[in-house]
Design a protein around this motif. Sequence first.
Motif, PDB file in Angstrom:
ATOM      1  N   ARG A  74      21.378  53.604  30.988  1.00 26.25           N
ATOM      2  CA  ARG A  74      20.620  52.939  29.926  1.00 26.25           C
ATOM      3  C   ARG A  74      21.149  53.356  28.555  1.00 26.25           C
ATOM      4  O   ARG A  74      21.404  54.534  28.311  1.00 26.25           O
ATOM      5  CB  ARG A  74      19.132  53.283  30.024  1.00 26.25           C
ATOM      6  CG  ARG A  74      18.447  52.706  31.259  1.00 26.25           C
ATOM      7  CD  ARG A  74      18.339  51.196  31.152  1.00 26.25           C
ATOM      8  NE  ARG A  74      18.208  50.561  32.445  1.00 26.25           N
ATOM      9  CZ  ARG A  74      17.089  50.042  32.923  1.00 26.25           C
ATOM     10  NH1 ARG A  74      16.000  50.095  32.216  1.00 26.25           N
ATOM     11  NH2 ARG A  74      17.078  49.448  34.099  1.00 26.25           N
ATOM     12  N   ARG A  75      21.267  52.372  27.641  1.00 20.27           N
ATOM     13  CA  ARG A  75      21.754  52.616  26.294  1.00 20.27           C
ATOM     14  C   ARG A  75      20.737  52.115  25.278  1.00 20.27           C
ATOM     15  O   ARG A  75      20.166  51.039  25.435  1.00 20.27           O
ATOM     16  CB  ARG A  75      23.106  51.930  26.067  1.00 20.27           C
ATOM     17  CG  ARG A  75      24.257  52.594  26.804  1.00 20.27           C
ATOM     18  CD  ARG A  75      24.512  54.000  26.232  1.00 20.27           C
ATOM     19  NE  ARG A  75      25.481  54.750  27.025  1.00 20.27           N
ATOM     20  CZ  ARG A  75      25.190  55.570  28.004  1.00 20.27           C
ATOM     21  NH1 ARG A  75      23.909  55.731  28.339  1.00 20.27           N
ATOM     22  NH2 ARG A  75      26.111  56.234  28.651  1.00 20.27           N
ATOM     23  N   SER A  76      20.536  52.879  24.234  1.00 20.30           N
ATOM     24  CA  SER A  76      19.567  52.523  23.207  1.00 20.30           C
ATOM     25  C   SER A  76      20.033  51.292  22.429  1.00 20.30           C
ATOM     26  O   SER A  76      21.221  51.142  22.138  1.00 20.30           O
ATOM     27  CB  SER A  76      19.368  53.708  22.258  1.00 20.30           C
ATOM     28  OG  SER A  76      18.551  53.325  21.163  1.00 20.30           O
ATOM     29  N   VAL A  77      19.081  50.423  22.087  1.00 17.62           N
ATOM     30  CA  VAL A  77      19.392  49.242  21.277  1.00 17.62           C
ATOM     31  C   VAL A  77      19.310  49.557  19.791  1.00 17.62           C
ATOM     32  O   VAL A  77      19.597  48.685  18.957  1.00 17.62           O
ATOM     33  CB  VAL A  77      18.427  48.086  21.614  1.00 17.62           C
ATOM     34  CG1 VAL A  77      18.597  47.638  23.048  1.00 17.62           C
ATOM     35  CG2 VAL A  77      16.974  48.485  21.348  1.00 17.62           C
ATOM     36  N   VAL A 269      17.039  42.795  21.580  1.00 19.49           N
ATOM     37  CA  VAL A 269      17.045  43.158  22.999  1.00 19.49           C
ATOM     38  C   VAL A 269      17.617  41.964  23.756  1.00 19.49           C
ATOM     39  O   VAL A 269      16.888  41.095  24.231  1.00 19.49           O
ATOM     40  CB  VAL A 269      15.635  43.525  23.499  1.00 19.49           C
ATOM     41  CG1 VAL A 269      15.702  44.053  24.920  1.00 19.49           C
ATOM     42  CG2 VAL A 269      14.984  44.547  22.578  1.00 19.49           C
ATOM     43  N   ALA A 433      11.819  46.924  24.047  1.00 13.81           N
ATOM     44  CA  ALA A 433      12.871  47.898  24.343  1.00 13.81           C
ATOM     45  C   ALA A 433      12.310  49.126  25.059  1.00 13.81           C
ATOM     46  O   ALA A 433      12.946  49.682  25.956  1.00 13.81           O
ATOM     47  CB  ALA A 433      13.572  48.319  23.053  1.00 13.81           C
ATOM     48  N   LEU A 438      15.071  51.253  26.701  1.00 13.47           N
ATOM     49  CA  LEU A 438      16.239  51.068  25.846  1.00 13.47           C
ATOM     50  C   LEU A 438      16.043  51.672  24.451  1.00 13.47           C
ATOM     51  O   LEU A 438      16.687  51.245  23.497  1.00 13.47           O
ATOM     52  CB  LEU A 438      16.545  49.565  25.705  1.00 13.47           C
ATOM     53  CG  LEU A 438      16.873  48.831  27.002  1.00 13.47           C
ATOM     54  CD1 LEU A 438      17.072  47.341  26.726  1.00 13.47           C
ATOM     55  CD2 LEU A 438      18.113  49.421  27.663  1.00 13.47           C
ATOM     56  N   ASP A 441      19.298  56.814  24.866  1.00 16.63           N
ATOM     57  CA  ASP A 441      20.438  56.810  25.789  1.00 16.63           C
ATOM     58  C   ASP A 441      20.080  57.658  27.014  1.00 16.63           C
ATOM     59  O   ASP A 441      19.605  58.786  26.886  1.00 16.63           O
ATOM     60  CB  ASP A 441      21.676  57.385  25.112  1.00 16.63           C
ATOM     61  CG  ASP A 441      22.208  56.459  24.021  1.00 16.63           C
ATOM     62  OD1 ASP A 441      21.934  55.250  24.107  1.00 16.63           O
ATOM     63  OD2 ASP A 441      22.876  56.948  23.104  1.00 16.63           O
TER      64      ASP A 441
END
Length: 445
Positions: A74-77, A269, A433, A438, A441
């Motif tokens: 998972r990666r942050s938006v 997103v 998110a 999201l 990370d």
Amino acid sequence: MPRKPLKYGLMPLLGLSLLGGCMQSLPKMEKPAFLKNLSKTDAGTDTEVSKAANAFSQPETKAQSDILDTLVARRSVLPSDSHLAHVSGVALTSSNRAAEAQLKTAKLRAEAEDKNWLPTLGPTVSLTSLGDVVAGLVLDQVIFDHGRKKAERAYAAADVEVAAVTLSQDMNDRSYTAMALYIKALRGQEKAAVGDRALKQMNHFGDIVEGRVSGGVSNKGDLRMVRTKISTLRTMRDTASESVETALSELTAMTGTRFDLAPVSGVEVNGSVEALEVIKSSAEAKRAVAQATVERAGQLPGLSASGTASTGGNSASLDISTETGLGFGTGKRIQAIESTKETAKRQVAEAREDAARSESRLRREIDSLARQETEAVALSKDGRETFKLFQAQFRAGQRSVLEVVDVYEQSTYRALDGIDAKFDKILAQLKLARDMGLLADGDTI
């Protein structure tokens, strides 16, 4: 009769242990944890697990979990250089949540269960009828258990996955809470600024009306109406200013950091990843199936080997036994246990449906708020243009002062509606998110 030497008495037990190991799907042997720590200490490295080792990290010697791999990926938006990312990073760094300890506990239980296929060895002490004390060692090895030991390992592994998803949800919730407080402070700051400008203009109108009342041109009802509007705006401005300090104080108490307010923008997103609630439901379903397998094995007879090496002699035996015993209700109990697996599958489907509905609702809400923001900005701009026109007509004697005041008031409230729509849209984007995991990370949790 002379006793057999101890080593000869243990030979049957060792043979049965090897037989039991062949009946199980044995995992790959690895060095015990205490020896790993010892070797690290000898090499001069720190025995403590560093933060660089991700909370979702998995031993390479074991089968990899798809759920843990998903969480790590998972990666942050949030843009890395944005103010929201800074607030989120500080909130996550200062976290000291119980979910983190629960995940560590689950991992330790899974590590313990990973060796449950090995024979158990324990002491035994008994007092004979002649008053003699007989001490020895008892060795037990499960040979056939209808998959119980394997299911216990699967249960412990699924328990780790559930704890990992819970931690991911907890950290995303913390990130969202911190950013929501920051946005609340920004909302209050912008609304207070609009209120200050509006109060300045409305006080000017109040002075004009007061002069007209003194000159007999306007009545006191007009002055009372203007003062009521001024009081309403002042209350709004003061409430907005107080919300700024309240939100910043709460954010400081949460993170131990005092933040300076700066404008922020929304997040996108794009695409669709599986919501954390669905992933958690899948992990819980795996755990429920494993638990059902353990319970089913407890209803059926299993085969185990045991042996005793004691001062009173050596012995070995094969035992067939059940936990609950066989009875007329055994069949129905097994059917009830099997139905647990179907329940678990349906719970996953239900969670997936709820997540899809929530995502659809939030996306629609984001679109609606974006439209409301655009319309409010346009209406506010039109209101300002109308106010300028009415103001010029008032100076020319074509409009009353109350007409000008009403137009300006409406323009002010449209501007406030635009501020609310803008920040509500950002919050809805952050909620979406958050639900998808999201906001942080995965490899930094």
